[in-house]
Structures are given as structure tokens and as C-alpha cells.
Design a protein around this motif. Structure first.
Motif, PDB file in Angstrom:
ATOM      1  N   GLU A  84       0.837  -1.209   0.000  1.00 38.66           N
ATOM      2  CA  GLU A  84       0.000   0.000   0.000  1.00 38.66           C
ATOM      3  C   GLU A  84       0.868   1.254   0.000  1.00 38.66           C
ATOM      4  O   GLU A  84       0.556   2.252  -0.682  1.00 38.66           O
ATOM      5  CB  GLU A  84      -0.926  -0.022   1.213  1.00 38.66           C
ATOM      6  CG  GLU A  84      -2.009  -1.094   1.132  1.00 38.66           C
ATOM      7  CD  GLU A  84      -2.805  -1.207   2.422  1.00 38.66           C
ATOM      8  OE1 GLU A  84      -2.502  -0.439   3.363  1.00 38.66           O
ATOM      9  OE2 GLU A  84      -3.713  -2.065   2.482  1.00 38.66           O
ATOM     10  N   VAL A  85       1.949   1.192   0.766  1.00 38.22           N
ATOM     11  CA  VAL A  85       2.863   2.340   0.819  1.00 38.22           C
ATOM     12  C   VAL A  85       3.480   2.583  -0.558  1.00 38.22           C
ATOM     13  O   VAL A  85       3.548   3.726  -1.043  1.00 38.22           O
ATOM     14  CB  VAL A  85       3.966   2.099   1.868  1.00 38.22           C
ATOM     15  CG1 VAL A  85       5.056   3.183   1.743  1.00 38.22           C
ATOM     16  CG2 VAL A  85       3.383   2.114   3.265  1.00 38.22           C
ATOM     17  N   VAL A  86       3.926   1.511  -1.206  1.00 34.85           N
ATOM     18  CA  VAL A  86       4.534   1.648  -2.539  1.00 34.85           C
ATOM     19  C   VAL A  86       3.540   2.229  -3.528  1.00 34.85           C
ATOM     20  O   VAL A  86       3.890   3.110  -4.351  1.00 34.85           O
ATOM     21  CB  VAL A  86       5.049   0.277  -3.027  1.00 34.85           C
ATOM     22  CG1 VAL A  86       5.409   0.330  -4.503  1.00 34.85           C
ATOM     23  CG2 VAL A  86       6.258  -0.152  -2.214  1.00 34.85           C
ATOM     24  N   LYS A  87       2.288   1.763  -3.464  1.00 35.26           N
ATOM     25  CA  LYS A  87       1.261   2.269  -4.385  1.00 35.26           C
ATOM     26  C   LYS A  87       1.030   3.762  -4.167  1.00 35.26           C
ATOM     27  O   LYS A  87       0.858   4.534  -5.139  1.00 35.26           O
ATOM     28  CB  LYS A  87      -0.038   1.503  -4.197  1.00 35.26           C
ATOM     29  CG  LYS A  87       0.000   0.095  -4.749  1.00 35.26           C
ATOM     30  CD  LYS A  87      -1.294  -0.645  -4.455  1.00 35.26           C
ATOM     31  CE  LYS A  87      -1.221  -2.093  -4.953  1.00 35.26           C
ATOM     32  NZ  LYS A  87      -2.460  -2.845  -4.637  1.00 35.26           N
ATOM     33  N   ARG A  88       1.018   4.204  -2.915  1.00 36.37           N
ATOM     34  CA  ARG A  88       0.811   5.628  -2.625  1.00 36.37           C
ATOM     35  C   ARG A  88       1.985   6.441  -3.154  1.00 36.37           C
ATOM     36  O   ARG A  88       1.817   7.507  -3.750  1.00 36.37           O
ATOM     37  CB  ARG A  88       0.642   5.845  -1.123  1.00 36.37           C
ATOM     38  CG  ARG A  88      -0.719   5.416  -0.581  1.00 36.37           C
ATOM     39  CD  ARG A  88      -1.020   6.095   0.755  1.00 36.37           C
ATOM     40  NE  ARG A  88       0.039   5.852   1.742  1.00 36.37           N
ATOM     41  CZ  ARG A  88       0.074   4.821   2.566  1.00 36.37           C
ATOM     42  NH1 ARG A  88      -0.909   3.906   2.520  1.00 36.37           N
ATOM     43  NH2 ARG A  88       1.054   4.694   3.437  1.00 36.37           N
ATOM     44  N   TRP A  89       3.189   5.918  -2.906  1.00 37.00           N
ATOM     45  CA  TRP A  89       4.374   6.646  -3.372  1.00 37.00           C
ATOM     46  C   TRP A  89       4.415   6.702  -4.891  1.00 37.00           C
ATOM     47  O   TRP A  89       4.790   7.734  -5.472  1.00 37.00           O
ATOM     48  CB  TRP A  89       5.629   5.955  -2.851  1.00 37.00           C
ATOM     49  CG  TRP A  89       5.883   6.230  -1.384  1.00 37.00           C
ATOM     50  CD1 TRP A  89       5.281   7.170  -0.618  1.00 37.00           C
ATOM     51  CD2 TRP A  89       6.808   5.545  -0.546  1.00 37.00           C
ATOM     52  NE1 TRP A  89       5.739   7.134   0.666  1.00 37.00           N
ATOM     53  CE2 TRP A  89       6.714   6.122   0.749  1.00 37.00           C
ATOM     54  CE3 TRP A  89       7.696   4.493  -0.718  1.00 37.00           C
ATOM     55  CZ2 TRP A  89       7.470   5.712   1.822  1.00 37.00           C
ATOM     56  CZ3 TRP A  89       8.476   4.082   0.350  1.00 37.00           C
ATOM     57  CH2 TRP A  89       8.355   4.677   1.611  1.00 37.00           C
ATOM     58  N   GLU A  90       4.070   5.593  -5.544  1.00 34.95           N
ATOM     59  CA  GLU A  90       4.067   5.583  -7.014  1.00 34.95           C
ATOM     60  C   GLU A  90       3.024   6.581  -7.548  1.00 34.95           C
ATOM     61  O   GLU A  90       3.216   7.192  -8.623  1.00 34.95           O
ATOM     62  CB  GLU A  90       3.791   4.185  -7.529  1.00 34.95           C
ATOM     63  CG  GLU A  90       4.985   3.247  -7.349  1.00 34.95           C
ATOM     64  CD  GLU A  90       4.697   1.817  -7.806  1.00 34.95           C
ATOM     65  OE1 GLU A  90       5.661   1.078  -8.088  1.00 34.95           O
ATOM     66  OE2 GLU A  90       3.511   1.447  -7.857  1.00 34.95           O
ATOM     67  N   GLY A  91       1.946   6.731  -6.832  1.00 31.57           N
ATOM     68  CA  GLY A  91       0.934   7.712  -7.227  1.00 31.57           C
ATOM     69  C   GLY A  91       1.437   9.138  -7.101  1.00 31.57           C
ATOM     70  O   GLY A  91       1.031  10.032  -7.864  1.00 31.57           O
ATOM     71  N   ARG A  92       2.312   9.386  -6.151  1.00 32.28           N
ATOM     72  CA  ARG A  92       2.839  10.729  -5.916  1.00 32.28           C
ATOM     73  C   ARG A  92       3.897  11.122  -6.949  1.00 32.28           C
ATOM     74  O   ARG A  92       4.189  12.314  -7.138  1.00 32.28           O
ATOM     75  CB  ARG A  92       3.456  10.817  -4.525  1.00 32.28           C
ATOM     76  CG  ARG A  92       2.451  10.893  -3.389  1.00 32.28           C
ATOM     77  CD  ARG A  92       3.168  11.039  -2.072  1.00 32.28           C
ATOM     78  NE  ARG A  92       4.086  12.189  -2.083  1.00 32.28           N
ATOM     79  CZ  ARG A  92       5.082  12.368  -1.206  1.00 32.28           C
ATOM     80  NH1 ARG A  92       5.282  11.457  -0.259  1.00 32.28           N
ATOM     81  NH2 ARG A  92       5.852  13.430  -1.284  1.00 32.28           N
ATOM     82  N   LEU A  93       4.504  10.096  -7.582  1.00 30.39           N
ATOM     83  CA  LEU A  93       5.600  10.391  -8.518  1.00 30.39           C
ATOM     84  C   LEU A  93       5.181  11.373  -9.616  1.00 30.39           C
ATOM     85  O   LEU A  93       5.977  12.217 -10.043  1.00 30.39           O
ATOM     86  CB  LEU A  93       6.117   9.082  -9.145  1.00 30.39           C
ATOM     87  CG  LEU A  93       6.947   8.171  -8.234  1.00 30.39           C
ATOM     88  CD1 LEU A  93       7.261   6.854  -8.948  1.00 30.39           C
ATOM     89  CD2 LEU A  93       8.242   8.861  -7.802  1.00 30.39           C
ATOM     90  N   LYS A  94       3.917  11.233 -10.083  1.00 35.49           N
ATOM     91  CA  LYS A  94       3.434  12.083 -11.178  1.00 35.49           C
ATOM     92  C   LYS A  94       3.290  13.541 -10.751  1.00 35.49           C
ATOM     93  O   LYS A  94       3.278  14.445 -11.582  1.00 35.49           O
ATOM     94  CB  LYS A  94       2.098  11.575 -11.689  1.00 35.49           C
ATOM     95  CG  LYS A  94       2.158  10.162 -12.259  1.00 35.49           C
ATOM     96  CD  LYS A  94       0.772   9.674 -12.633  1.00 35.49           C
ATOM     97  CE  LYS A  94       0.823   8.234 -13.151  1.00 35.49           C
ATOM     98  NZ  LYS A  94      -0.525   7.720 -13.493  1.00 35.49           N
ATOM     99  N   GLU A  95       3.152  13.740  -9.437  1.00 35.36           N
ATOM    100  CA  GLU A  95       2.922  15.086  -8.919  1.00 35.36           C
ATOM    101  C   GLU A  95       4.230  15.814  -8.584  1.00 35.36           C
ATOM    102  O   GLU A  95       4.229  17.033  -8.376  1.00 35.36           O
ATOM    103  CB  GLU A  95       2.036  15.021  -7.675  1.00 35.36           C
ATOM    104  CG  GLU A  95       0.713  14.338  -7.922  1.00 35.36           C
ATOM    105  CD  GLU A  95      -0.048  14.100  -6.623  1.00 35.36           C
ATOM    106  OE1 GLU A  95       0.485  14.493  -5.557  1.00 35.36           O
ATOM    107  OE2 GLU A  95      -1.147  13.541  -6.692  1.00 35.36           O
ATOM    108  N   ILE A  96       5.335  15.037  -8.475  1.00 30.87           N
ATOM    109  CA  ILE A  96       6.603  15.641  -8.031  1.00 30.87           C
ATOM    110  C   ILE A  96       7.256  16.404  -9.189  1.00 30.87           C
ATOM    111  O   ILE A  96       7.426  15.870 -10.289  1.00 30.87           O
ATOM    112  CB  ILE A  96       7.558  14.555  -7.497  1.00 30.87           C
ATOM    113  CG1 ILE A  96       6.975  13.910  -6.238  1.00 30.87           C
ATOM    114  CG2 ILE A  96       8.933  15.142  -7.198  1.00 30.87           C
ATOM    115  CD1 ILE A  96       7.772  12.752  -5.705  1.00 30.87           C
ATOM    116  N   LYS A  97       7.662  17.639  -8.900  1.00 24.92           N
ATOM    117  CA  LYS A  97       8.299  18.490  -9.899  1.00 24.92           C
ATOM    118  C   LYS A  97       9.822  18.449  -9.775  1.00 24.92           C
ATOM    119  O   LYS A  97      10.526  18.489 -10.781  1.00 24.92           O
ATOM    120  CB  LYS A  97       7.830  19.939  -9.725  1.00 24.92           C
ATOM    121  CG  LYS A  97       6.319  20.115  -9.741  1.00 24.92           C
ATOM    122  CD  LYS A  97       5.736  19.782 -11.099  1.00 24.92           C
ATOM    123  CE  LYS A  97       4.233  20.095 -11.112  1.00 24.92           C
ATOM    124  NZ  LYS A  97       3.648  19.751 -12.417  1.00 24.92           N
ATOM    125  N   SER A  98      10.263  18.314  -8.534  1.00 21.79           N
ATOM    126  CA  SER A  98      11.702  18.362  -8.278  1.00 21.79           C
ATOM    127  C   SER A  98      12.355  17.024  -8.611  1.00 21.79           C
ATOM    128  O   SER A  98      11.903  15.961  -8.178  1.00 21.79           O
ATOM    129  CB  SER A  98      11.962  18.700  -6.802  1.00 21.79           C
ATOM    130  OG  SER A  98      13.300  18.464  -6.466  1.00 21.79           O
TER     131      SER A  98
END
Length: 252
Positions: A84-98
Motif C-alpha cells: 500500500e505504501v509503494v502504491k501511494r508513493w508511485e501515485g505521488r511520482l506524477k505530482e513531483i516536480k523536483s
């Protein structure tokens, strides 16, 4: 060393010797019966220990399987949480600009996935050990159940045998008490002392100038005294009380 004599009234001597022989026969039976009872009890105790050892092995193995199953469930829960943690982090990747933040999160995802893989290996190992343990436990339990069933049947017979032997001892104790009433105190003391010293045999047949208790030659004068039956006479070698059966006395 010369013969040991105990004066006895002539008309009582044959009866005394017969009583001593009967007493010894009873004591030999008593000794044999007690040995048999001890052997049976040893067998019962030995089998009981064997069954108890198997039962303890079953208990230890069963507890080990339960512990491994609990450990497996805990690790599986950790895997689900990590997934679940990996899925959340993978979802955040698209939002990261830096780029820096992106690389840091990718590193965490990689480490967590590696951790998940290691935990999956642990689960597989635990599953293998549990399956192996279940198979061993099944065989062990079947062997125990079969052994217990067979032994339970045998044990009943052995307990009945012990009771039968104890009744035999009781009957002999009654006969022994009656025989002791016919013997003098000094003769009883002599008999008991020799019986203890000579492995349960206190009275022995004198045959062809030989003591059948120690297989040593009896001097002619002593053998003749035994034949005359005028005194209680002991073997000069082993001190056992000597007697001659009626048929040999008649042939002498």
C-alpha cells in the motif's frame, strides 16, 4: 568346618524338614512372582515413558507450526502494508516536480520493494516448513494413536496379570504363615539368615554325597547323619540345611 546341628525331637524331624522345604518352595514362588511383577511394571513404565515422549514431540511440533503460521501471517500483513505504501508513493511520482525529490522517492520505493521481496521469500520458506511440519505431525499423531490403542489393550492385560500374581502372593502368604507356626523360632531364624545369604536357597537336597545347593562333596560321616535324620544338619561348605528325599533314604 563341621556340620551345624540343631537338636529336634526325633518324631518332629521329618515334619520340620518337610515344612522347611514347603516354606522354601513358597518363598521361591514369592520371589519369582515379585520379579515378574517388577518386570511387568517396568514394561508398563517404559511404554508409558515412550508414549509420553512421543506426546511431547507432538506438542512441541504443533507449537512450532503454530508459531510459524503466526509469523507467516505477521509477515504477510507487513507485505500488504508495504504494498500500500509503494502504491501511494508511485501515485505521488506524477505530482513531483523536483528531480531531487523524485530520485529520493524512487530510492525509497526501490528499497521497500526489495524489502517486500525478501519478506515474500520468508513467507515461502515458512509455508514450506509448515507443510513439512504438518506432514510430520500427521504421521507422528497417527503413530501415537495406533501405539496408544495397542498399548491400552496390552496394558489392561498386564494390569490383570499383576492382580492375578498379587493374589497368588496373598494365597502363598497365608500358607507361609501356617507353615511358620509349625517351626521353632531358632530354626526360622537360621532359615531366614541362610536364605538371605544364599540367594533364596536355604535348604538343599543331599544326593550321592553331594550338596545340591553348592555342588560340593559332603563327608561320608555327615551324609550318614543326614540319612539318619536325627538332627537338623547343615552343609559344611555353604551352611544350607540338608535333607534327603524318602526314596534316596530307602536306597541308601
Amino acid at each position: 568346618m563341621g556340620p551345624i546341628l540343631i537338636k529336634v525331637k526325633e518324631n518332629d524331624l521329618n515334619a520340620q524338614l518337610r515344612s522347611l522345604k514347603e516354606l522354601q518352595d513358597i518363598d521361591i514362588v514369592w520371589s519369582d512372582v515379585n520379579k515378574e511383577i517388577n518386570n511387568i511394571n517396568a514394561k508398563i513404565d517404559g511404554k508409558a515413558r515412550e508414549l509420553e515422549e512421543t506426546r511431547q514431540r507432538i506438542e512441541i511440533l504443533s507449537n512450532s507450526i503454530k508459531e510459524k503460521d503466526l509469523r507467516k501471517k505477521i509477515v504477510e500483513g507487513e507485505i500488504r502494508t508495504d504494498d500500500e505504501v509503494v502504491k501511494r508513493w508511485e501515485g505521488r511520482l506524477k505530482e513531483i516536480k523536483s528531480s531531487r525529490e523524485y530520485q529520493a522517492l524512487m530510492r525509497e520505493i526501490s528499497l521497500t520493494k526489495k524489502d517486500i521481496s525478501e519478506k515474500e521469500d520468508i513467507v515461502l520458506q515458512l509455508i514450506e516448513e509448515i507443510e513439512k511440519g504438518d506432514a510430520e505431525l500427521k504421521t507422528l499423531q497417527e503413530d501415537y494413536d495406533n501405539s496408544f490403542k495397542i498399548w491400552n489393550s496390552e496394558n489392561t492385560g498386564l494390569i490383570e496379570k499383576i492382580e492375578e500374581l498379587r493374589n497368588k502372593i496373598k494365597n502363598n502368604d497365608s500358607k507361609r504363615s501356617e507353615i511358620l507356626k509349625t517351626l521353632s523360632g531358632s530354626l526360622i531364624q537360621k532359615y531366614e539368615r541362610i536364605r538371605i545369604q544364599r540367594d533364596g536357597i536355604a535348604i538343599a537336597e543331599a544326593k550321592n554325597y553331594v550338596c545340591c545347593g553348592c555342588n560340593m562333596n559332603i563327608p561320608p560321616q555327615i551324609y550318614n547323619q543326614v540319612l539318619k535324620r536325627e538332627n537338623i544338619i547343615s552343609c559344611p561348605h555353604c551352611q544350607r540345611i540338608l535333607y534327603v528325599p524318602e526314596e534316596e533314604k530307602m536306597n541308601a
